[in-house]
Write an enzyme that holds these catalytic residues in place. Sequence first.
Site, short mmCIF file in Angstrom:
data_model
loop_
_atom_site.label_atom_id
_atom_site.label_comp_id
_atom_site.label_asym_id
_atom_site.label_seq_id
_atom_site.Cartn_x
_atom_site.Cartn_y
_atom_site.Cartn_z
N LYS A 15 1.95 4.98 -3.48
CA LYS A 15 0.77 4.40 -2.86
C LYS A 15 -0.07 5.43 -2.13
O LYS A 15 -1.29 5.31 -2.09
CB LYS A 15 1.16 3.25 -1.93
CG LYS A 15 1.84 3.67 -0.65
CD LYS A 15 2.23 2.47 0.20
CE LYS A 15 3.17 2.90 1.31
NZ LYS A 15 2.70 4.06 2.08
N ARG A 35 2.78 -3.73 7.82
CA ARG A 35 4.09 -3.81 7.17
C ARG A 35 4.98 -4.89 7.76
O ARG A 35 6.10 -5.07 7.29
CB ARG A 35 4.81 -2.47 7.30
CG ARG A 35 4.42 -1.49 6.23
CD ARG A 35 5.15 -0.19 6.44
NE ARG A 35 5.22 0.51 5.19
CZ ARG A 35 5.12 1.83 5.07
NH1 ARG A 35 5.00 2.59 6.12
NH2 ARG A 35 5.19 2.40 3.90
N ARG A 58 10.97 13.42 -4.80
CA ARG A 58 10.06 13.83 -3.73
C ARG A 58 10.84 14.56 -2.62
O ARG A 58 10.37 15.54 -2.06
CB ARG A 58 9.35 12.60 -3.15
CG ARG A 58 8.27 12.97 -2.14
CD ARG A 58 7.46 11.76 -1.73
NE ARG A 58 8.17 10.90 -0.82
CZ ARG A 58 7.70 9.74 -0.36
NH1 ARG A 58 6.52 9.32 -0.76
NH2 ARG A 58 8.39 9.01 0.48
N ARG A 65 11.50 15.98 2.71
CA ARG A 65 11.32 15.01 3.79
C ARG A 65 12.67 14.54 4.33
O ARG A 65 13.55 14.16 3.58
CB ARG A 65 10.52 13.80 3.31
CG ARG A 65 9.02 13.99 3.49
CD ARG A 65 8.23 12.85 2.91
NE ARG A 65 8.62 11.52 3.38
CZ ARG A 65 7.82 10.47 3.30
NH1 ARG A 65 6.60 10.59 2.83
NH2 ARG A 65 8.24 9.29 3.70
N ARG A 98 15.47 2.08 3.74
CA ARG A 98 14.03 1.81 3.70
C ARG A 98 13.70 0.70 2.71
O ARG A 98 12.82 -0.13 2.96
CB ARG A 98 13.26 3.09 3.36
CG ARG A 98 13.25 4.06 4.54
CD ARG A 98 12.84 5.45 4.13
NE ARG A 98 11.45 5.53 3.74
CZ ARG A 98 10.99 6.34 2.80
NH1 ARG A 98 11.81 7.11 2.13
NH2 ARG A 98 9.73 6.37 2.54
P1 ADP Z 1 6.73 5.29 2.36
O1 ADP Z 1 5.54 4.64 1.78
O2 ADP Z 1 7.40 6.21 1.41
O3 ADP Z 1 7.65 4.33 3.04
P2 ADP Z 1 5.11 6.26 4.57
O4 ADP Z 1 4.59 7.64 4.58
O5 ADP Z 1 4.12 5.17 4.32
O6 ADP Z 1 6.26 6.26 3.50
O7 ADP Z 1 5.87 5.97 5.96
C1 ADP Z 1 6.90 6.81 6.44
C2 ADP Z 1 7.57 6.17 7.65
O8 ADP Z 1 6.63 6.02 8.72
C3 ADP Z 1 8.11 4.77 7.43
O9 ADP Z 1 9.38 4.78 6.82
C4 ADP Z 1 8.14 4.23 8.86
O10 ADP Z 1 9.24 4.75 9.60
C5 ADP Z 1 6.88 4.82 9.45
N1 ADP Z 1 5.74 3.88 9.25
C6 ADP Z 1 4.68 4.05 8.42
N2 ADP Z 1 3.86 2.99 8.47
C7 ADP Z 1 4.42 2.11 9.33
C8 ADP Z 1 4.08 0.81 9.79
N3 ADP Z 1 2.96 0.17 9.37
N4 ADP Z 1 4.90 0.22 10.69
C9 ADP Z 1 5.99 0.83 11.15
N5 ADP Z 1 6.40 2.03 10.74
C10 ADP Z 1 5.62 2.68 9.84
#
Ligand code: ADP
Length: 195
Positions: free
Chosen positions: A19, A94, A133, A139, A150
């Site tokens: 995404k 989320r 990745r 990461r 996750r």
């Molecule tokens: P991915 O899409 O691979 O899960 P992201 O880069 O979108 O990775 O997010 C990485 C981390 O940042 C998430 O696993 C979470 O810990 C935190 N995070 C990102 N967006 C949110 C959100 N809307 N609410 C809470 N935590 C978030």
Amino acid sequence: MKGSSADATHPDGPPGAGKGTQAKVIATHFHIPAISTGDIFRANVAGKTPLGVEAQRYMDAGEYVPDQVTNAMVRDRLNLQDAEGGFLLDGYPRTLAQVQELDSMLDDLDSSLDAVVVLTAELDELVQRLLQRAHVEGRADDTEEVIRRRQQVYAEQTEPLIAVYRERGLLVEVDGMGEIDAVTHRIFDSLEQPA
Ligand code: ADP
């Protein structure tokens, strides 16, 4: 995408569905900023800011950062000038609490969402992408155990949002499997369909 004073759209989908990549392409096309909560958190972690220090322990464990922290961050970001003509949210909302808070932010800004894009993908393929990745980017939240956590958190807390936005007539479901370019084309085709 419907024309409105503020185009607001956001791609969502399980971790690893690509995404972030698609968000940047869509945002560039519409000349709007792509606002990625994950990227903002990672920048704060790298900069060792108080927000980063707080967020890191959740991220490393594959948990969501608490709603209050995330919501405040997004509210601040949406108030910046570059978001006035529209924006794309990547990775937000989320949780159901975030949906409610986003509704309130949009009300305050006299704005609304035009579309909610969800990328669908198969679990095995997702895990493979995430492991790849992890290999490339290193990461900390991409170990196999954290990846599993996750996925679980996504299923429990984020998947229910799909029904919410479907009910509101905003949901655009796109098959996120396959080549990046193919997925991009599917997204644009879907957004151009009249609601
Ligand atoms: P991915 O899409 O691979 O899960 P992201 O880069 O979108 O990775 O997010 C990485 C981390 O940042 C998430 O696993 C979470 O810990 C935190 N995070 C990102 N967006 C949110 C959100 N809307 N609410 C809470 N935590 C978030």
